[in-house]
Design a protein around this motif. Sequence first.
Motif, PDB file in Angstrom:
ATOM      1  N   ILE A 363       0.890  -1.049   0.108  1.00 20.16           N
ATOM      2  CA  ILE A 363       0.049  -0.087  -0.020  1.00 20.16           C
ATOM      3  C   ILE A 363       0.800   1.233   0.010  1.00 20.16           C
ATOM      4  O   ILE A 363       1.514   1.269   0.947  1.00 20.16           O
ATOM      5  CB  ILE A 363      -0.858   0.000   1.244  1.00 20.16           C
ATOM      6  N   PRO A 364       0.754   2.123  -0.866  1.00 23.44           N
ATOM      7  CA  PRO A 364       1.712   3.355  -1.044  1.00 23.44           C
ATOM      8  C   PRO A 364       1.181   4.281  -0.013  1.00 23.44           C
ATOM      9  O   PRO A 364       0.021   4.154   0.455  1.00 23.44           O
ATOM     10  CB  PRO A 364       1.224   3.889  -2.674  1.00 23.44           C
ATOM     11  N   ARG A 365       1.685   5.395   0.302  1.00 21.69           N
ATOM     12  CA  ARG A 365       1.295   6.353   1.164  1.00 21.69           C
ATOM     13  C   ARG A 365       0.377   7.164   0.572  1.00 21.69           C
ATOM     14  O   ARG A 365       0.431   7.555  -0.657  1.00 21.69           O
ATOM     15  CB  ARG A 365       2.693   7.224   1.508  1.00 21.69           C
ATOM     16  N   LEU A 366      -0.799   7.560   1.246  1.00 22.46           N
ATOM     17  CA  LEU A 366      -2.038   8.239   0.840  1.00 22.46           C
ATOM     18  C   LEU A 366      -1.579   9.462   0.339  1.00 22.46           C
ATOM     19  O   LEU A 366      -2.087   9.790  -0.900  1.00 22.46           O
ATOM     20  CB  LEU A 366      -2.868   8.117   1.990  1.00 22.46           C
ATOM     21  N   ILE A 367      -0.555  10.280   1.031  1.00 22.76           N
ATOM     22  CA  ILE A 367      -0.291  11.716   0.616  1.00 22.76           C
ATOM     23  C   ILE A 367       0.340  11.690  -0.753  1.00 22.76           C
ATOM     24  O   ILE A 367       0.087  12.241  -1.607  1.00 22.76           O
ATOM     25  CB  ILE A 367       0.488  12.296   1.879  1.00 22.76           C
ATOM     26  N   LYS A 368       1.235  10.599  -0.961  1.00 22.06           N
ATOM     27  CA  LYS A 368       1.864  10.663  -2.205  1.00 22.06           C
ATOM     28  C   LYS A 368       1.027  10.028  -3.269  1.00 22.06           C
ATOM     29  O   LYS A 368       1.154  10.834  -4.464  1.00 22.06           O
ATOM     30  CB  LYS A 368       3.070   9.431  -1.995  1.00 22.06           C
ATOM     31  N   THR A 369       0.068   9.211  -2.950  1.00 21.30           N
ATOM     32  CA  THR A 369      -0.664   8.932  -3.995  1.00 21.30           C
ATOM     33  C   THR A 369      -1.652  10.223  -4.428  1.00 21.30           C
ATOM     34  O   THR A 369      -1.904  10.319  -5.750  1.00 21.30           O
ATOM     35  CB  THR A 369      -1.772   7.649  -3.594  1.00 21.30           C
ATOM     36  N   MET A 370      -1.902  10.992  -3.480  1.00 22.67           N
ATOM     37  CA  MET A 370      -3.014  12.233  -3.757  1.00 22.67           C
ATOM     38  C   MET A 370      -2.193  13.046  -4.568  1.00 22.67           C
ATOM     39  O   MET A 370      -2.645  13.681  -5.591  1.00 22.67           O
ATOM     40  CB  MET A 370      -3.479  12.613  -2.511  1.00 22.67           C
ATOM     41  N   ASP A 371      -0.748  13.239  -4.267  1.00 25.03           N
ATOM     42  CA  ASP A 371       0.244  14.204  -4.975  1.00 25.03           C
ATOM     43  C   ASP A 371       0.258  13.823  -6.495  1.00 25.03           C
ATOM     44  O   ASP A 371      -0.067  14.531  -7.343  1.00 25.03           O
ATOM     45  CB  ASP A 371       1.379  14.332  -4.466  1.00 25.03           C
ATOM     46  N   GLU A 372       0.383  12.314  -6.489  1.00 29.02           N
ATOM     47  CA  GLU A 372       0.734  11.916  -8.034  1.00 29.02           C
ATOM     48  C   GLU A 372      -0.839  12.415  -8.886  1.00 29.02           C
ATOM     49  O   GLU A 372      -0.883  12.778 -10.040  1.00 29.02           O
ATOM     50  CB  GLU A 372       0.756  10.629  -8.125  1.00 29.02           C
ATOM     51  N   LEU A 373      -1.917  11.894  -8.286  1.00 31.40           N
ATOM     52  CA  LEU A 373      -3.047  12.244  -8.960  1.00 31.40           C
ATOM     53  C   LEU A 373      -3.288  13.791  -9.343  1.00 31.40           C
ATOM     54  O   LEU A 373      -3.872  13.993 -10.368  1.00 31.40           O
ATOM     55  CB  LEU A 373      -4.314  11.843  -8.035  1.00 31.40           C
ATOM     56  N   ARG A 374      -2.887  14.553  -8.570  1.00 37.02           N
ATOM     57  CA  ARG A 374      -3.063  16.082  -8.685  1.00 37.02           C
ATOM     58  C   ARG A 374      -2.268  16.384  -9.816  1.00 37.02           C
ATOM     59  O   ARG A 374      -2.274  17.106 -10.671  1.00 37.02           O
ATOM     60  CB  ARG A 374      -2.933  16.623  -7.336  1.00 37.02           C
ATOM     61  N   GLU A 375      -0.717  16.075  -9.592  1.00 38.22           N
ATOM     62  CA  GLU A 375       0.184  16.213 -10.523  1.00 38.22           C
ATOM     63  C   GLU A 375      -0.456  15.733 -12.224  1.00 38.22           C
ATOM     64  O   GLU A 375      -0.152  16.411 -13.085  1.00 38.22           O
ATOM     65  CB  GLU A 375       1.455  15.570 -10.462  1.00 38.22           C
ATOM     66  N   ALA A 376      -1.348  14.908 -11.988  1.00 37.82           N
ATOM     67  CA  ALA A 376      -1.762  14.137 -13.308  1.00 37.82           C
ATOM     68  C   ALA A 376      -2.832  15.120 -13.746  1.00 37.82           C
ATOM     69  O   ALA A 376      -3.544  14.872 -14.898  1.00 37.82           O
ATOM     70  CB  ALA A 376      -1.933  12.934 -13.229  1.00 37.82           C
ATOM     71  N   GLY A 377      -3.198  16.024 -12.932  1.00 39.04           N
ATOM     72  CA  GLY A 377      -4.503  17.090 -13.258  1.00 39.04           C
ATOM     73  C   GLY A 377      -5.736  16.395 -12.772  1.00 39.04           C
ATOM     74  O   GLY A 377      -6.796  17.361 -13.299  1.00 39.04           O
ATOM     75  N   PHE A 378      -5.742  15.665 -11.510  1.00 41.78           N
ATOM     76  CA  PHE A 378      -7.091  15.500 -11.178  1.00 41.78           C
ATOM     77  C   PHE A 378      -7.203  15.827  -9.760  1.00 41.78           C
ATOM     78  O   PHE A 378      -6.304  16.388  -9.011  1.00 41.78           O
ATOM     79  CB  PHE A 378      -7.304  13.974 -11.073  1.00 41.78           C
ATOM     80  N   GLN A 379      -8.508  16.090  -9.297  1.00 45.38           N
ATOM     81  CA  GLN A 379      -8.812  16.344  -7.897  1.00 45.38           C
ATOM     82  C   GLN A 379      -8.469  15.080  -7.083  1.00 45.38           C
ATOM     83  O   GLN A 379      -8.525  13.834  -7.604  1.00 45.38           O
ATOM     84  CB  GLN A 379     -10.209  16.622  -7.947  1.00 45.38           C
ATOM     85  N   ALA A 380      -8.165  15.344  -5.804  1.00 45.40           N
ATOM     86  CA  ALA A 380      -7.836  14.209  -5.011  1.00 45.40           C
ATOM     87  C   ALA A 380      -7.883  14.578  -3.521  1.00 45.40           C
ATOM     88  O   ALA A 380      -7.006  15.549  -3.079  1.00 45.40           O
ATOM     89  CB  ALA A 380      -6.404  13.614  -5.200  1.00 45.40           C
ATOM     90  N   VAL A 381      -8.742  14.271  -2.919  1.00 43.71           N
ATOM     91  CA  VAL A 381      -8.864  14.519  -1.479  1.00 43.71           C
ATOM     92  C   VAL A 381      -9.204  13.278  -0.466  1.00 43.71           C
ATOM     93  O   VAL A 381      -9.860  12.228  -1.042  1.00 43.71           O
ATOM     94  CB  VAL A 381     -10.149  15.546  -1.113  1.00 43.71           C
ATOM     95  N   PRO A 382      -8.531  13.392   0.807  1.00 48.67           N
ATOM     96  CA  PRO A 382      -8.938  12.090   1.540  1.00 48.67           C
ATOM     97  C   PRO A 382     -10.610  12.124   1.951  1.00 48.67           C
ATOM     98  O   PRO A 382     -11.293  12.990   1.806  1.00 48.67           O
ATOM     99  CB  PRO A 382      -8.256  12.285   2.947  1.00 48.67           C
ATOM    100  N   THR A 383     -10.976  11.025   2.799  1.00 47.60           N
ATOM    101  CA  THR A 383     -12.281  11.003   3.026  1.00 47.60           C
ATOM    102  C   THR A 383     -12.279  10.332   4.488  1.00 47.60           C
ATOM    103  O   THR A 383     -11.567   9.644   5.101  1.00 47.60           O
ATOM    104  CB  THR A 383     -13.050  10.075   2.299  1.00 47.60           C
ATOM    105  N   HIS A 384     -13.316  10.959   5.332  1.00 45.26           N
ATOM    106  CA  HIS A 384     -13.560  10.617   6.765  1.00 45.26           C
ATOM    107  C   HIS A 384     -14.258   8.916   6.573  1.00 45.26           C
ATOM    108  O   HIS A 384     -14.011   8.308   7.799  1.00 45.26           O
ATOM    109  CB  HIS A 384     -14.377  11.486   7.378  1.00 45.26           C
ATOM    110  N   PHE A 385     -14.560   8.564   5.608  1.00 45.58           N
ATOM    111  CA  PHE A 385     -15.117   7.311   5.497  1.00 45.58           C
ATOM    112  C   PHE A 385     -14.260   6.033   5.681  1.00 45.58           C
ATOM    113  O   PHE A 385     -14.373   5.057   6.232  1.00 45.58           O
ATOM    114  CB  PHE A 385     -15.923   7.006   4.082  1.00 45.58           C
ATOM    115  N   ASN A 386     -12.849   6.399   5.189  1.00 44.22           N
ATOM    116  CA  ASN A 386     -12.091   5.481   5.143  1.00 44.22           C
ATOM    117  C   ASN A 386     -10.535   6.091   5.504  1.00 44.22           C
ATOM    118  O   ASN A 386     -10.213   6.962   4.392  1.00 44.22           O
ATOM    119  CB  ASN A 386     -12.193   4.517   3.795  1.00 44.22           C
ATOM    120  N   SER A 387      -9.788   5.733   6.299  1.00 43.26           N
ATOM    121  CA  SER A 387      -8.332   6.241   6.239  1.00 43.26           C
ATOM    122  C   SER A 387      -7.462   6.122   5.201  1.00 43.26           C
ATOM    123  O   SER A 387      -6.408   6.732   5.116  1.00 43.26           O
ATOM    124  CB  SER A 387      -7.859   5.825   7.629  1.00 43.26           C
TER     125      SER A 387
END
Length: 408
Positions: A363-387
């Motif tokens: 499992i990669p780090r959540l922050i890193k995964t969100m950074d990569e998604l944003r760099e690729a031009g997408f929205q990416a935010v965590p959710t309270h439903f699942n850490s």
Amino acid sequence: MLTSLVMMELSLNFPTEVVKEGKTHVVVPKLEAYVEEAWEYAPSRAPVFYNPAMELNRDVAVLALQTYQRTVGKEISVCEPLTGCGVRGIRFATEVEHIRKVVVNDINPKAANLAKLNAERNSLAERVLVTNEDANLLLSRYAAPRKRFDFIDVDPFGSPAPYLDSAVRALRDGGLLALTATDMAPLCGVHPKACVRKYGGKPLRTGYSHELAVRLLVGGLTMTAAKHGIGVEVVFSHSTDHYIRAYAVVHRGARQADNSVLNMGYVLHCFTCFHREVSKGIFLPWKRECAECGSRLNVAGPLWLGKIFDKEFCVQMEGEVAGRNLGQKKKILRLLSLVKNEAEAPITYYAIGKICDKLNLRIPRLIKTMDELREAGFQAVPTHFNSRGIRTDAPAKTVKEIITRLAA
Ligand SMILES: C[S@@+](CC[C@H](N)C(=O)[O-])C[C@H]1O[C@@H](n2cnc3c(N)ncnc32)[C@H](O)[C@@H]1O
Ligand SMILES: [Zn+2]
């Protein structure tokens, strides 16, 4: 001579103790007296229901009610039709400003007695009315125009479905309804028939089934309210531990009801590639092929596809935390901050842990995964439903590519 309060305490006839929640002290059953084994669930064995694990649920309710009261800007009336020992309703009366009256009720006479004692101990006999009858009977007596409540909190055992009709009827135009559902097995797809029976929608065991659970609960409420010519607007919801909770403002009028029904629809999910899409409207789309891999899509719904959080309402709830003595303050602030950020993000989230399990990846780090998604031009935010959940508008294929690259 014994005071009436002491007399009432003596007449309870079962072991009790005093606990503090928020700034309210209440008498509750002494839970350790009702369990012989550590695994036994004490709250439902005690003669009157009290669950200390629901303190956060009540804390959040206090914040939501105060936020709502400030929005309407007048004195408000409150009803808690399934109150147990009365802690929730009594907290509303002591911790929320400008509450004119609170009606608390329980079908269990011992619960009503204890709630009455708690109201008197907190010097609330004038503002808190305690009744002992069936919740639907009580609510129906308050369904006439000038009798209706501004806020009703339905916090039952299991599902709130049996109380939805009478709760919406007993709310004034613009009133707020809070619902707790603890029947997570039906809502998350373990018992799909029970979910269809109670909420009128089919659940699905996906990585985001807790969000679907909230949407099924609100969907059930929407269709029930629509029958009575009432529309709904969800201002806040959360999934915590073993329950979900939704807060919805009701708007009276056939047009408002019709507009709410327009938010009903389906979530279509591909178990092969994790693709998901939504389909608005009460009719199932006939084309059910995955746009990414061609597999047959599975269906959840009909359910609520509209907003399940209001960002401004969350910001105001956050503002209400300061100066309060809440037992779970840190957890609540984290919850509110997450919900605020996900309020305007895309529907459903990717449960990264589940995807990695299926693809046999670290499992990669959540922050890193969100950074990569944003760099690729997408929205990416965590959710309270699942850490380990990410809300994004990226297609499943991109999410998997990024996870696979990061895991390598
Ligand atoms: C989960 S407990 C309530 C907990 C409470 N809301 C709190 O925050 O501590 C559910 C309560 O509903 C009561 N109850 C069950 N069926 C009822 C009915 N038909 N009408 C009124 N009360 C009912 C039970 O006696 C029980 O006290
Ligand atoms: Zn697919």
